[in-house]
Write an enzyme that holds these catalytic residues in place. Structure first.
Site, mmCIF file in Angstrom:
data_model
loop_
_atom_site.group_PDB
_atom_site.id
_atom_site.type_symbol
_atom_site.label_atom_id
_atom_site.label_comp_id
_atom_site.label_asym_id
_atom_site.label_seq_id
_atom_site.Cartn_x
_atom_site.Cartn_y
_atom_site.Cartn_z
ATOM 1 N N CYS A 193 6.470 -10.574 14.340
ATOM 2 C CA CYS A 193 6.042 -11.149 13.058
ATOM 3 C C CYS A 193 6.643 -10.435 11.861
ATOM 4 O O CYS A 193 7.495 -10.994 11.170
ATOM 5 C CB CYS A 193 4.521 -11.105 12.971
ATOM 6 S SG CYS A 193 3.745 -12.142 14.216
HETATM 7 N N1 LIG Z 1 2.542 -12.250 18.656
HETATM 8 C C1 LIG Z 1 1.847 -12.237 17.518
HETATM 9 O O1 LIG Z 1 1.199 -11.249 17.197
HETATM 10 C C2 LIG Z 1 1.802 -13.441 16.595
HETATM 11 C C3 LIG Z 1 0.796 -13.508 15.622
HETATM 12 C C4 LIG Z 1 0.735 -14.589 14.773
HETATM 13 C C5 LIG Z 1 1.713 -15.585 14.893
HETATM 14 N N2 LIG Z 1 2.698 -15.504 15.822
HETATM 15 C C6 LIG Z 1 3.661 -16.600 15.891
HETATM 16 O O2 LIG Z 1 3.315 -17.439 16.993
HETATM 17 C C7 LIG Z 1 4.481 -17.954 17.622
HETATM 18 C C8 LIG Z 1 4.478 -17.585 19.086
HETATM 19 O O3 LIG Z 1 4.532 -16.174 19.218
HETATM 20 P P1 LIG Z 1 4.137 -15.416 20.544
HETATM 21 O O4 LIG Z 1 4.052 -13.979 20.186
HETATM 22 O O5 LIG Z 1 2.954 -16.053 21.209
HETATM 23 O O6 LIG Z 1 5.451 -15.688 21.438
HETATM 24 P P2 LIG Z 1 5.619 -15.438 22.994
HETATM 25 O O7 LIG Z 1 7.073 -15.220 23.224
HETATM 26 O O8 LIG Z 1 4.646 -14.414 23.469
HETATM 27 O O9 LIG Z 1 5.188 -16.819 23.654
HETATM 28 C C9 LIG Z 1 5.892 -17.990 23.466
HETATM 29 C C10 LIG Z 1 5.910 -18.767 24.766
HETATM 30 O O10 LIG Z 1 6.546 -20.024 24.534
HETATM 31 C C11 LIG Z 1 7.257 -20.374 25.689
HETATM 32 N N3 LIG Z 1 8.234 -21.385 25.336
HETATM 33 C C12 LIG Z 1 9.402 -21.248 24.657
HETATM 34 N N4 LIG Z 1 9.972 -22.449 24.480
HETATM 35 C C13 LIG Z 1 9.178 -23.364 25.060
HETATM 36 C C14 LIG Z 1 9.235 -24.773 25.201
HETATM 37 N N5 LIG Z 1 10.246 -25.476 24.684
HETATM 38 N N6 LIG Z 1 8.257 -25.392 25.868
HETATM 39 C C15 LIG Z 1 7.229 -24.681 26.397
HETATM 40 N N7 LIG Z 1 7.109 -23.346 26.286
HETATM 41 C C16 LIG Z 1 8.068 -22.701 25.619
HETATM 42 C C17 LIG Z 1 7.841 -19.059 26.164
HETATM 43 O O11 LIG Z 1 8.197 -19.110 27.537
HETATM 44 C C18 LIG Z 1 6.686 -18.099 25.892
HETATM 45 O O12 LIG Z 1 5.835 -17.974 27.003
HETATM 46 C C19 LIG Z 1 5.656 -17.392 16.829
HETATM 47 O O13 LIG Z 1 6.025 -18.290 15.843
HETATM 48 C C20 LIG Z 1 5.071 -16.151 16.186
HETATM 49 O O14 LIG Z 1 5.749 -15.804 14.990
HETATM 50 C C21 LIG Z 1 2.748 -14.457 16.694
#
Ligand SMILES: NC(=O)c1ccc[n+]([C@@H]2O[C@H](COP(=O)([O-])OP(=O)(O)OC[C@H]3O[C@@H](n4cnc5c(N)ncnc54)[C@H](O)[C@@H]3O)[C@@H](O)[C@H]2O)c1
Length: 443
Positions: free
Chosen positions: A283
């Protein structure tokens, strides 16, 4: 909107609102990572039938087998959701059409050029568009620049003739989860919601109200997108400021940690941020650049963001300078020194290595000829430069005579009195308490 469309819209809206209200709505969560899995489990806990979609078959297999790979999701909660048959995971996107609500939680990284990489969002939206039907509510949760939902997602979903607000509903709701934070969870963190129109905002709000304690409505998807970027830019800029103050204090021989501790006694108008070895995670190092990229498209230069990025990204180099200072004090060089790092995850008590500054520190030390090892109970191995590094158990690490130890991440399970007793320590987190002494180098 035509009169016919308005009528269809009204019917589908009421039908979906009823299904949400009665918990009969089937929810699909795309992307089962740090954001998507806790959300899916929370919806299932609240009585919804939830299907998690992920392209990673290891993750879907783990979920269906009851293995949680996200520390914030307790195995017992996952078991309960599976046992009640309220949750399942799949990689088969063709069943998205049978969902009433689809929540998209896929990654939004940066390209090497620091431009937004929306390819994951686009792929997920393509899958949703392939089976989109009247009456579905689609919500984007991935952090992204203002305009993504109405400029990128909406046209893709409308390609086959269905119209947002009339036939289907579309909203943006930023995810604010803070992995490792036990005080605030998916349920208790207020959820900001902005739709492409009032019907979408209302339906998305109704959905979250059924699983999250507070919902905050805003007037558009763009406002909701900007809210998240303001929050994360606020952190990045304030961390940049305090990192700069730390460098300044070092030059003036002032203990920055003592300064912050005293400043935070002011009951108003001050909020403590702490210096550290650099930004990490998916993030704070990334999201502000989504905003500066979008601002640039309008001819606006986001100077605070660029400056904070500059200061924060120089911190691993500064840590290496402090390691050189420490070694210099005992007449040693970085070259050929055995340097052990405590904590490599990007922050305390998580297993997330994305953008972790420890990786930069390892790289910079190795470039200078150091022999680097590490201990991290959350990260059993790190692949660096094609080589697999394995975490050394804490007891073994504190009883080995390294040339220098570095605290890069202050996991709570570390015994800092034992780290502090090691001969030469660089502490980037002020985790080793006690008075300044020879051999202890704070940031
Ligand atoms: N990690 C954090 O602390 C956090 C906090 C707030 C917001 N976010 C935002 O949330 C979003 C997700 O982050 P995250 O940390 O959960 O990511 P992550 O990488 O942990 O999880 C994302 C998942 O999406 C899957 N994926 C990718 N492309 C795909 C598709 N086309 N179809 C189905 N699945 C697919 C991946 O395999 C993965 O398991 C990002 O935009 C991030 O900026 C993250």
């Amino acid at each position: 909107m035509s009169a016919e469309h308005a009528a269809i819209g009204g019917d589908t809206r009421t039908a979906l609102a009823d299904r949400i209200q009665s918990r009969a709505a089937r929810i699909g969560v795309i992307g089962l990572g740090y954001v998507g899995l806790p959300l899916a489990v929370e919806f299932a806990r609240n009585g919804f039938d939830v299907t998690g979609f992920d392209v990673d078959t290891r993750k879907t297999g783990d979920i269906n087998a009851g293995h949680s790979y996200i520390p914030d999701v307790l195995a017992s909660d996952l078991h309960d959701a599976l046992a009640s048959k309220k949750l399942r995971a799949t990689s088969d996107m063709s069943t998205l059409g049978s969902m009433d609500v689809i929540d998209i939680c896929v990654p939004t990284p940066l390209r090497k050029t620091k431009d937004p990489d929306l390819s994951f969002v686009v792929k997920a939206v393509e899958a949703v568009a392939a089976t989109l039907r009247p009456g579905q509510l689609v919500i984007l949760e991935s952090t992204t620049y203002p305009g993504t939902t109405d400029e990128v997602v909406q046209p893709m979903l409308e390609q086959k003739g269905l119209r947002a607000e009339a036939d289907f509903f579309l909203a943006f709701s930023p995810e604010r989860v803070d992995p490792g934070n036990v005080s605030f969870t998916t349920r208790t963190i207020p959820k900001v919601v902005g739709g492409v129109g009032p019907a979408s905002t209302e339906l998305a709000s109704a959905l979250y109200r059924s699983a999250v304690s507070t919902v905050v409505q805003v007037s558009s998807t763009r406002v909701a997108e900007m809210v998240k970027l303001l929050e994360n830019t606020f952190r990045a800029v304030n961390i940049g400021l305090v990192n700069e103050i730390a460098l300044m204090c070092h030059k003036m021989d002032i203990d920055v940690w003592e300064v912050i501790d005293a400043a935070k006694t002011k009951p108003f108008g001050f909020m403590p941020f702490y210096p550290g070895p650099g930004l990490g995670g998916h993030c704070i190092p990334i999201d502000p650049f989504y905003l500066s990229w979008k601002a640039r498209q309008t001819g606006f230069e986001a100077r605070f963001i660029e400056l904070a990025g500059h200061v924060n990204s120089a911190m691993p180099d500064y840590v290496v300078t402090r390691v050189a200072d420490a070694l210099n004090s005992v007449r040693k060089a970085i070259n050929q020194s055995r340097i052990h790092i405590f904590g490599v995850a990007y922050k305390r008590d998580v297993n997330d290595m994305r953008e972790s500054p420890a990786l930069d520190i390892i790289e910079l030390l190795r470039q200078r000829g150091a022999i680097v090892s590490y201990t991290d109970p959350f990260v059993p191995e790190v692949i660096h430069g094609g080589e697999v590094m394995q975490s050394i158990p804490f007891d073994q690490a504190v009883s080995t005579s390294w040339d220098c130890a570095v605290v890069a991440t202050d996991h709570t399970s570390f015994d800092y009195s034992r780290i502090g007793a090691m001969p030469l320590v660089v502490d980037t987190r002020n985790a080793v308490k006690g008075d300044a002494r020879a051999g202890l180098f704070r940031l």
